[in-house]
Design a protein around this motif. Structure first.
Motif, mmCIF file in Angstrom:
data_model
loop_
_atom_site.group_PDB
_atom_site.id
_atom_site.type_symbol
_atom_site.label_atom_id
_atom_site.label_comp_id
_atom_site.label_asym_id
_atom_site.label_seq_id
_atom_site.Cartn_x
_atom_site.Cartn_y
_atom_site.Cartn_z
ATOM 1 N N GLN A 87 -2.404 12.013 1.216
ATOM 2 C CA GLN A 87 -3.722 11.573 0.747
ATOM 3 C C GLN A 87 -4.647 11.277 1.910
ATOM 4 O OE1 GLN A 87 -3.891 8.339 -2.098
ATOM 5 N NE2 GLN A 87 -1.779 8.667 -2.714
ATOM 6 N N ASP A 103 -6.871 8.644 3.426
ATOM 7 C CA ASP A 103 -6.705 7.203 3.235
ATOM 8 C C ASP A 103 -7.052 6.441 4.504
ATOM 9 O OD1 ASP A 103 -4.992 5.377 1.141
ATOM 10 O OD2 ASP A 103 -4.823 4.629 3.185
ATOM 11 N N HIS A 121 0.837 -1.209 0.000
ATOM 12 C CA HIS A 121 0.000 0.000 0.000
ATOM 13 C C HIS A 121 0.876 1.266 0.000
ATOM 14 C CE1 HIS A 121 -4.173 1.686 1.266
ATOM 15 N NE2 HIS A 121 -3.556 2.484 0.419
ATOM 16 N N HIS A 172 1.375 4.456 -2.853
ATOM 17 C CA HIS A 172 1.385 5.901 -2.596
ATOM 18 C C HIS A 172 2.684 6.542 -3.093
ATOM 19 C CE1 HIS A 172 -2.118 6.390 0.443
ATOM 20 N NE2 HIS A 172 -2.327 5.349 -0.331
ATOM 21 N N HIS A 188 -0.230 1.320 6.620
ATOM 22 C CA HIS A 188 1.033 1.640 5.946
ATOM 23 C C HIS A 188 2.220 1.351 6.852
ATOM 24 C CE1 HIS A 188 -0.609 3.783 2.394
ATOM 25 N NE2 HIS A 188 -1.673 3.845 3.175
HETATM 26 ZN ZN LIG Z 1 -4.125 4.350 -0.253
#
Ligand SMILES: [Zn+2]
Length: 239
Positions: A203, A205, A102, A106, A209
């Motif tokens: 972002q 989201d 992920h 990005h 992450h």
């Molecule tokens: Zn994302």
């Protein structure tokens, strides 16, 4: 309502919770808190198991339903009861691969916007590979090597990845978020969670992450497809 523990700590591998609701027909249990990611934003849900009073229940799927996270239990064992205490454990190998993937997606978004001004329109991923669609009229096969080099450079740069949860009004002041169309989020959403790769990408989201781009490891652009004059699809694999 299920408290989503992964939103503040994506490295949580196990947790304790209580069963709030059991749906016998769909074999789903709702917990008061969970570290399982219920899927969304192109990131598949987590798998793992729930331990209840010495018994082990495999979690085959997790899905958000309103404010609840439904954990679907495999097998045919009698389901645990409402009020029972649960110890949840993620399939961490899969989840950590999805976190790396992920964040890689990005990095790709950030690089393609910074270097070519192209906006992302969608994407999807599975452990260690993903694809993203861009409005990228000037994308040509020759750019693949250039993009691959740029994303690997951002992995080597070891950029910090920060999570924040902001009031909606505050998030609307951030120019970078406007370009990812947060104004399309439903009115009812009062808080917006953001993922920032410091100096590269920001972002709205909901996913999980890694803390630093160096954790992603080396990447390669596996394929590229033209989906018309404007729309282009880029496939990435983690090595
Ligand atoms: Zn994302």
């Amino acid at each position: 309502m299920t408290e989503l523990l992964y939103q503040n700590d994506s490295y949580l591998k196990e947790f304790d919770a209580e069963i709030l609701r059991v749906d016998a027909e769909s074999r789903a249990v709702v917990l008061n808190r969970t570290a399982f990611y219920p899927g969304g934003g192109g990131q598949p849900c987590d798998l793992g198991l729930l331990r209840v009073a010495g018994a082990e229940y495999p979690v085959r799927k997790v899905k958000k339903q309103g404010a609840d996270a439904l954990h679907f239990i495999g097998g045919d064992m009698t389901l645990p009861e409402v009020g029972a205490t649960v110890h949840g454990e993620l399939d961490w190998e899969r989840r950590y691969q999805l976190m790396r993937t992920h964040t890689a997606m990005h990095i790709l978004c950030g690089v393609v916007f910074r270097d070519y001004g192209a906006l992302v329109t969608g994407g999807n991923m599975e452990p260690l590979k993903g694809r993203m669609d861009f409005e990228f009229e000037t994308m040509r096969k020759e750019l693949v090597a250039e993009i691959e080099e740029a994303i690997n450079r951002e992995v080597e740069n070891g950029r910090e990845v920060k999570v924040a949860i902001l009031p909606r009004e505050e998030a609307f002041q951030i120019p970078d978020l406007i370009r990812t169309k947060i104004n399309l989020l439903p009115e009812g959403i009062k808080e917006i969670r953001t993922i920032e790769i410091v100096g590269l990408d920001l972002q709205a989201d909901g996913g999980t992450h890694v803390r630093n781009t160096s954790e992603v490891g080396r990447l390669r652009v596996a394929n590229y497809k033209s989906k018309g004059k404007i729309n282009k699809r880029i496939y990435v694999e983690l090595l």
